[in-house]
Design a protein around this motif. Sequence first.
Motif, PDB file in Angstrom:
ATOM      1  N   GLU A 265      21.333  47.358  47.661  1.00 36.09           N
ATOM      2  CA  GLU A 265      22.738  47.190  48.410  1.00 36.09           C
ATOM      3  C   GLU A 265      23.878  48.096  48.204  1.00 36.09           C
ATOM      4  OE1 GLU A 265      23.658  43.154  47.924  1.00 36.09           O
ATOM      5  OE2 GLU A 265      21.662  42.135  48.834  1.00 36.09           O
ATOM      6  N   GLY A 266      24.659  48.576  49.303  1.00 37.41           N
ATOM      7  CA  GLY A 266      25.655  49.266  48.791  1.00 37.41           C
ATOM      8  C   GLY A 266      25.588  50.750  49.241  1.00 37.41           C
ATOM      9  N   THR A 267      24.126  51.034  49.438  1.00 36.25           N
ATOM     10  CA  THR A 267      24.006  52.354  49.836  1.00 36.25           C
ATOM     11  C   THR A 267      24.564  52.873  51.194  1.00 36.25           C
ATOM     12  OG1 THR A 267      21.777  51.841  50.677  1.00 36.25           O
ATOM     13  CG2 THR A 267      22.018  52.603  48.369  1.00 36.25           C
ATOM     14  N   GLY A 268      24.872  51.934  52.169  1.00 32.59           N
ATOM     15  CA  GLY A 268      25.458  52.212  53.126  1.00 32.59           C
ATOM     16  C   GLY A 268      24.475  52.629  54.414  1.00 32.59           C
ATOM     17  N   SER A 269      25.081  53.174  55.491  1.00 35.53           N
ATOM     18  CA  SER A 269      24.057  53.450  56.536  1.00 35.53           C
ATOM     19  C   SER A 269      23.559  55.244  56.107  1.00 35.53           C
ATOM     20  CB  SER A 269      24.701  53.627  57.855  1.00 35.53           C
ATOM     21  OG  SER A 269      26.046  54.228  58.064  1.00 35.53           O
ATOM     22  N   PHE A 270      22.336  55.385  56.389  1.00 38.56           N
ATOM     23  CA  PHE A 270      21.946  56.800  56.247  1.00 38.56           C
ATOM     24  C   PHE A 270      20.901  57.194  57.265  1.00 38.56           C
ATOM     25  CE2 PHE A 270      19.344  53.921  53.687  1.00 38.56           C
ATOM     26  CZ  PHE A 270      18.030  54.278  54.164  1.00 38.56           C
ATOM     27  N   LYS A 271      20.788  58.190  57.609  1.00 34.44           N
ATOM     28  CA  LYS A 271      19.776  58.757  58.926  1.00 34.44           C
ATOM     29  C   LYS A 271      18.515  58.985  57.988  1.00 34.44           C
ATOM     30  CE  LYS A 271      20.251  62.891  60.047  1.00 34.44           C
ATOM     31  NZ  LYS A 271      20.562  64.249  60.820  1.00 34.44           N
ATOM     32  N   PRO A 272      17.482  58.195  58.754  1.00 43.28           N
ATOM     33  CA  PRO A 272      16.160  58.247  58.242  1.00 43.28           C
ATOM     34  C   PRO A 272      15.690  59.682  58.372  1.00 43.28           C
ATOM     35  CG  PRO A 272      16.168  57.356  60.513  1.00 43.28           C
ATOM     36  CD  PRO A 272      17.719  57.257  60.043  1.00 43.28           C
ATOM     37  N   LEU A 273      14.789  60.051  57.538  1.00 41.14           N
ATOM     38  CA  LEU A 273      13.995  61.443  57.593  1.00 41.14           C
ATOM     39  C   LEU A 273      13.067  61.330  58.687  1.00 41.14           C
ATOM     40  CD1 LEU A 273      14.006  63.760  55.535  1.00 41.14           C
ATOM     41  CD2 LEU A 273      12.018  62.859  54.575  1.00 41.14           C
ATOM     42  N   GLU A 274      13.320  62.528  59.535  1.00 39.55           N
ATOM     43  CA  GLU A 274      12.577  62.784  60.534  1.00 39.55           C
ATOM     44  C   GLU A 274      10.877  63.105  60.504  1.00 39.55           C
ATOM     45  OE1 GLU A 274      14.677  65.365  63.202  1.00 39.55           O
ATOM     46  OE2 GLU A 274      16.559  64.119  63.620  1.00 39.55           O
ATOM     47  N   LYS A 275      10.988  63.965  59.394  1.00 41.25           N
ATOM     48  CA  LYS A 275       9.638  64.403  59.243  1.00 41.25           C
ATOM     49  C   LYS A 275       9.122  64.240  57.616  1.00 41.25           C
ATOM     50  CE  LYS A 275       9.430  68.171  62.820  1.00 41.25           C
ATOM     51  NZ  LYS A 275       9.257  69.309  63.110  1.00 41.25           N
ATOM     52  N   LYS A 276       8.275  63.604  57.311  1.00 40.99           N
ATOM     53  CA  LYS A 276       8.099  63.423  56.080  1.00 40.99           C
ATOM     54  C   LYS A 276       6.936  64.202  55.351  1.00 40.99           C
ATOM     55  CE  LYS A 276       4.731  59.654  57.206  1.00 40.99           C
ATOM     56  NZ  LYS A 276       4.300  58.136  56.893  1.00 40.99           N
ATOM     57  N   PHE A 277       6.564  65.118  56.256  1.00 39.88           N
ATOM     58  CA  PHE A 277       5.694  66.196  55.670  1.00 39.88           C
ATOM     59  C   PHE A 277       6.165  67.607  55.691  1.00 39.88           C
ATOM     60  CE2 PHE A 277       3.004  63.155  58.165  1.00 39.88           C
ATOM     61  CZ  PHE A 277       2.027  62.725  57.130  1.00 39.88           C
ATOM     62  N   VAL A 278       6.124  68.058  54.399  1.00 39.73           N
ATOM     63  CA  VAL A 278       6.800  69.447  54.037  1.00 39.73           C
ATOM     64  C   VAL A 278       6.167  70.190  53.184  1.00 39.73           C
ATOM     65  CG1 VAL A 278       8.915  70.304  52.952  1.00 39.73           C
ATOM     66  CG2 VAL A 278       8.907  68.175  53.865  1.00 39.73           C
ATOM     67  N   ARG A 279       5.816  71.721  53.531  1.00 37.39           N
ATOM     68  CA  ARG A 279       5.058  72.674  52.852  1.00 37.39           C
ATOM     69  C   ARG A 279       6.080  73.283  52.163  1.00 37.39           C
ATOM     70  NH1 ARG A 279      -0.300  74.188  53.554  1.00 37.39           N
ATOM     71  NH2 ARG A 279      -0.736  76.238  52.635  1.00 37.39           N
ATOM     72  N   VAL A 280       6.104  73.520  50.852  1.00 33.13           N
ATOM     73  CA  VAL A 280       6.942  74.447  50.057  1.00 33.13           C
ATOM     74  C   VAL A 280       6.067  75.026  49.181  1.00 33.13           C
ATOM     75  CG1 VAL A 280       8.803  72.586  50.391  1.00 33.13           C
ATOM     76  CG2 VAL A 280       7.284  72.494  48.389  1.00 33.13           C
ATOM     77  N   SER A 281       6.821  75.846  48.100  1.00 33.79           N
ATOM     78  CA  SER A 281       6.241  76.513  47.058  1.00 33.79           C
ATOM     79  C   SER A 281       6.069  75.685  46.043  1.00 33.79           C
ATOM     80  CB  SER A 281       7.186  77.824  46.522  1.00 33.79           C
ATOM     81  OG  SER A 281       6.923  78.459  45.427  1.00 33.79           O
ATOM     82  N   GLY A 282       5.029  76.176  45.343  1.00 36.37           N
ATOM     83  CA  GLY A 282       4.762  75.331  44.073  1.00 36.37           C
ATOM     84  C   GLY A 282       5.893  75.503  43.103  1.00 36.37           C
ATOM     85  N   GLU A 283       6.683  76.512  42.975  1.00 34.79           N
ATOM     86  CA  GLU A 283       7.679  76.678  42.177  1.00 34.79           C
ATOM     87  C   GLU A 283       8.870  75.933  42.421  1.00 34.79           C
ATOM     88  OE1 GLU A 283       7.414  78.560  39.241  1.00 34.79           O
ATOM     89  OE2 GLU A 283       5.634  78.700  39.943  1.00 34.79           O
ATOM     90  N   ALA A 284       8.905  75.213  43.555  1.00 33.45           N
ATOM     91  CA  ALA A 284      10.299  74.292  44.004  1.00 33.45           C
ATOM     92  C   ALA A 284      10.178  73.199  42.945  1.00 33.45           C
ATOM     93  CB  ALA A 284       9.897  73.771  45.338  1.00 33.45           C
TER      94      ALA A 284
END
Length: 291
Positions: free
Chosen positions: A208-227
């Motif tokens: 509670e108290g986090t307020g309104s936030f925009k949901p994440l549109e895409k939950k699949f992400v491809r990144v570098s292993g060094e991230a």
Amino acid sequence: GAPSCSGSRSVPFEFERGRSESSGDEDDDDEDDEEEVEEEEMEGDTGARFGTDDGELDSDDDGERMINLSELTPYILCSICKGYFIDATTITECLHTFCKSCIVRHFYYSNRCPKCNIVVHQTQPLYNIRLDRQLQDIVYKLVVNLEEREKKQMHDFYKERGLEVPKPAVPQPVVPSRGRPRKVLGSVFRIPPELDISILLEFIGANEGTGSFKPLEKKFVRVSGEATIGHVEKFLRRKMDLDPACQVDIICGDHLLEHYQTLREIRQVIGESAVQDGLLVLHYGLVVSPL
């Protein structure tokens, strides 16, 4: 020495021209005598003019200077393996060149140039290297049989392991087309091989108290292993427009992750329990710390 232009005539040009016009045709004997004298002087002085004693022209070989390979060696050696360049590859940031295999192996452990120690790239130094084909062609022409030896070693390497020897890429000739160019079918964007980790971001709720936030549109992400987990948090904050006071907790399995941990390390340490269908599963929650 050879007679100069000014010394070959004892009277001014205007005077001679006036004399020839006024006298008309004089005896040709005097002119022949002058030509014979000039020819003798030219013949006798040919060697002096061309720098030879016998009057023969210098050969073209005298204009070329032989250079020992040792003089060029410092410019065609890899400072990592101390051998001649193979697949010469240059860092675009500082223009230092190494063997491709040497610099790629070096970047597994460091993101700095082995020669000048500058930071090539914060997370992906392999983005800032380019093959130098012209330099490699020069090396192959300078060092006898180097190219043939490398091809033989590569052929033997694949044969010993029962693998198919890769064929060199042959550029396809471009056929000029008439009229409007046709659209090329196929994928325009190709995923770079450096983006080797696929993650699945699962939301586990907010207090509670986090307020309104925009949901994440895409939950699949491809990144570098060094991230790092810090990079993932910044990604979530930007995509969800989170308030700076909102704390983001990221969990993998039963482990609360730290900002400095890289995704490759997390996958190696936690193991297959953190992977689902080839995806590294990360859960995130939103918390507002009490004042």
